[in-house]
Design an enzyme around this catalytic site. Sequence first.
Site, PDB file in Angstrom:
ATOM      1  N   LYS A 184     -13.479  -5.718   6.510  1.00 40.46           N
ATOM      2  CA  LYS A 184     -12.858  -5.953   5.197  1.00 40.46           C
ATOM      3  C   LYS A 184     -12.121  -7.286   5.274  1.00 40.46           C
ATOM      4  O   LYS A 184     -11.098  -7.413   5.943  1.00 40.46           O
ATOM      5  CB  LYS A 184     -11.898  -4.818   4.832  1.00 40.46           C
ATOM      6  CG  LYS A 184     -11.319  -4.996   3.448  1.00 40.46           C
ATOM      7  CD  LYS A 184     -10.652  -3.733   2.957  1.00 40.46           C
ATOM      8  CE  LYS A 184     -10.288  -3.857   1.485  1.00 40.46           C
ATOM      9  NZ  LYS A 184      -9.333  -4.931   1.202  1.00 40.46           N
ATOM     10  N   CYS A 203      31.547 -17.547  24.204  1.00 39.72           N
ATOM     11  CA  CYS A 203      30.853 -16.263  24.273  1.00 39.72           C
ATOM     12  C   CYS A 203      31.415 -15.300  23.214  1.00 39.72           C
ATOM     13  O   CYS A 203      32.639 -15.118  23.141  1.00 39.72           O
ATOM     14  CB  CYS A 203      31.031 -15.680  25.666  1.00 39.72           C
ATOM     15  SG  CYS A 203      30.438 -13.987  25.776  1.00 39.72           S
ATOM     16  N   ASP A 242       0.842  -1.209   0.000  1.00 41.13           N
ATOM     17  CA  ASP A 242       0.000   0.000   0.000  1.00 41.13           C
ATOM     18  C   ASP A 242       0.869   1.248   0.000  1.00 41.13           C
ATOM     19  O   ASP A 242       0.592   2.216  -0.708  1.00 41.13           O
ATOM     20  CB  ASP A 242      -0.907   0.033   1.244  1.00 41.13           C
ATOM     21  CG  ASP A 242      -2.079  -0.920   1.091  1.00 41.13           C
ATOM     22  OD1 ASP A 242      -2.320  -1.352  -0.052  1.00 41.13           O
ATOM     23  OD2 ASP A 242      -2.723  -1.234   2.100  1.00 41.13           O
ATOM     24  N   SER A 269     -12.607  -1.882  -7.375  1.00 43.24           N
ATOM     25  CA  SER A 269     -11.850  -2.028  -6.125  1.00 43.24           C
ATOM     26  C   SER A 269     -12.168  -0.836  -5.233  1.00 43.24           C
ATOM     27  O   SER A 269     -12.831   0.105  -5.660  1.00 43.24           O
ATOM     28  CB  SER A 269     -10.360  -2.139  -6.399  1.00 43.24           C
ATOM     29  OG  SER A 269      -9.928  -0.961  -7.005  1.00 43.24           O
TER      30      SER A 269
END
Length: 717
Positions: free
Chosen positions: A115, A408, A36, A81
């Site tokens: 939606k 480590c 989007d 749409s």
Amino acid sequence: MSSSQEQYKKLQNDIRNHDHAYYILDDPEISDGEYDALFQNLLKIEIDNPEWITSESPSQRVGTKPETDFVSISHRKQMLSLANAFNEKDIYDFHERIIKNLSDAPKLRYFCEPKMDGAAISLVYENGILIRGVTRGDGTVGEDITSNIRTLKSIPLALKESNDAFPKMIEVRGEIFISKVDFLNLNSAAALEDQKVFANPRNAAAGSLRQLDPMVTSSRPLAFFAHGIGACDGSTFTSLEELFKSFAGWGLPVNQLNRSVDSIELCLEYFQEIERSRDKIPFEIDGVVFKVADIAMQNNLGEIARSPRWAIAHKFPAEEATTEIVGIDFQVGRTGILTPVAKLKSINVGGVNVSKCTLHNIDELQRLDPRVGDQAVIKRAGDVIPKMIRVIPLKKSRGLSVSIPKSCPCCNSKVVTNSQSDWHVLSSDNKLLKKFSSLYEANEYIENHSSQGLVIDEKKINSPFIKCSGDNLCPEIIQGKFTHFVSRKAMDIDGLGQEILATLIQKKFVKEYADIFKLEEHRIQLASLERFGEKSVDNLIKSIRLASKVDLFRVVYSLGIEEVGETTARNLAMHFGEFNELSDATFEELLTIQDIGPRVASKIKDYFSERGNQEIIENLLPLLEIILPKSKDEEGSKLRGLQIAITGKLTSMSRDELKDILLENGAKVTSSISKNTSYLVAGENAGSKLTKAKELDVKILEENDIGSFLNDPKKFF
Ligand code: IVH
């Protein structure tokens, strides 16, 4: 071509590739939110530079080309749409546009629907009989998936006779989807059989519809909700309320969450309500849709750019996003635990930029098996820290699996499993008599049965956590302990950020906690250090002085005793009232305190019985002015029994400060509202919590009320 025009072309191309991955491959590379954002960006550039737009721009068509394996079918009426709205302003603008275009706007009603995050289809019924099912395709031409659609139990092959006669022909539009539970089951079954898993329920739904073998479609848990119509011969509907009533009468599934309202404000309330209950809704939704309910009004409004002017999608901010894993390493915390952390290509999830994500422990690391170059789906719901949901290996030749370090990464000490133990008491002939989760309890049991020759056997429990064995020699562990000690909820010392702390530790100004409170003695040497100036040293000394007057619970919390978080520290401080009472407490007494079980009690006992810790405390305490908690029967119990939530922005103090005051007075402070909430303190811009509190009849306090509420809470009962 200018460079910005080149960027525009590249953006077009990126969007086309994402369209292909999404629609054709059912295998998207980015989240909807990111898509989007790209699309909005494209539209913005096109508004500013309309002369650049060509017919191939992704903005010039809806959807994508149909696949060739299926027969192409033209929709009798185009499948439009929806335009998207991302905030309230977009919704008010939408409403304004409608009012401007309608003469009878006062009678305006909106039909609100969730939606659905699924795949749109069109069902053609002639005289009530299903004759065709078609995918949306590019909105004009879709694919004939009738044989697949006919296998779905949720879609009636023949409409039920009802009060409303069937139109001669109707295109019923709606959404095919898969519920959240069905999606998880489908994917775990696929994973078991080594088949491809779907990235999300929508792709699973779309992929299932476009199977060449209808048997495969029929095996998929597909559901359907009708949400509109296309062409219709002989329609009599005047409103969406009527249409949806007819749908239900004909046996077409409709969403029970749909609602008709008569103002745009109520639309916004609907949005908030649905957003609040999103987690509880059994299927994925990505927003809500508002539609003008009156069909004549819809026809007057018409459409623009292949979207109806009479409807809009109000989207939720994306909580999930997909991004690339750019690295995975192990971070050493203050307890020495090595936590795998994925470094990510920075991405916005639900409004926050995320560039790393904890993978918690070895089990989680092995479950996800993330590799550099893979895509990862990141989720962040509300204030929750980002979580990696799943990994999508995009490239065939993936990077190597992450190997578990043997030493480590900071100090090279050996890495060990942070194992926990159960303690078994065995009889003299080696039979198990009793299991304990702490050595103290096991010892006590033996003492009480001393004549019977019992022995204790330590049984290590498998743990997914690994640990650096360097302890106080590992620079990361040391830095982590000091960072915790000065942090906001602990001693709350301003001006001791990571880099300054590191310098102070490295230059040996700070070797133990007490040294922080002696920094004042080194004022001159400090001011000459890099990154320190006289002013900043002055400020630092000031904040250290301020912090030396400190609540008992903060001192307890700041020591970083394993398993002792803020709440346990408060409970301990409240129970013992003084530091020495706590450090001398017996195991049994610790067990009597709220929320403290044998494991935590033994961690506390272990901590205080270690000589090194005793020294650290002996050196520290004389430098502090400890504020003791008020005894339970005086002030501290004023708000006992009350549950209070805080929302919105406060102006006279921070929310954390108010929380401290409420807790000190015996209230329980919660983050969410329920029917058990006694009060909600509502600051400026209070949002959904305030709405919910009103719904549940929870009493509301404004910021101005706080003073008099604390003086005399009863006045507000
Ligand atoms: S109405 C003209 N209602 O969203 C309006 N669509 O971009 C057409 N969708 O392709 C759609 N839930 O797949 C409508 N309650 C709902 C919907 C919904 C999901 C999808 C639909 C459509 C897309 C719109």
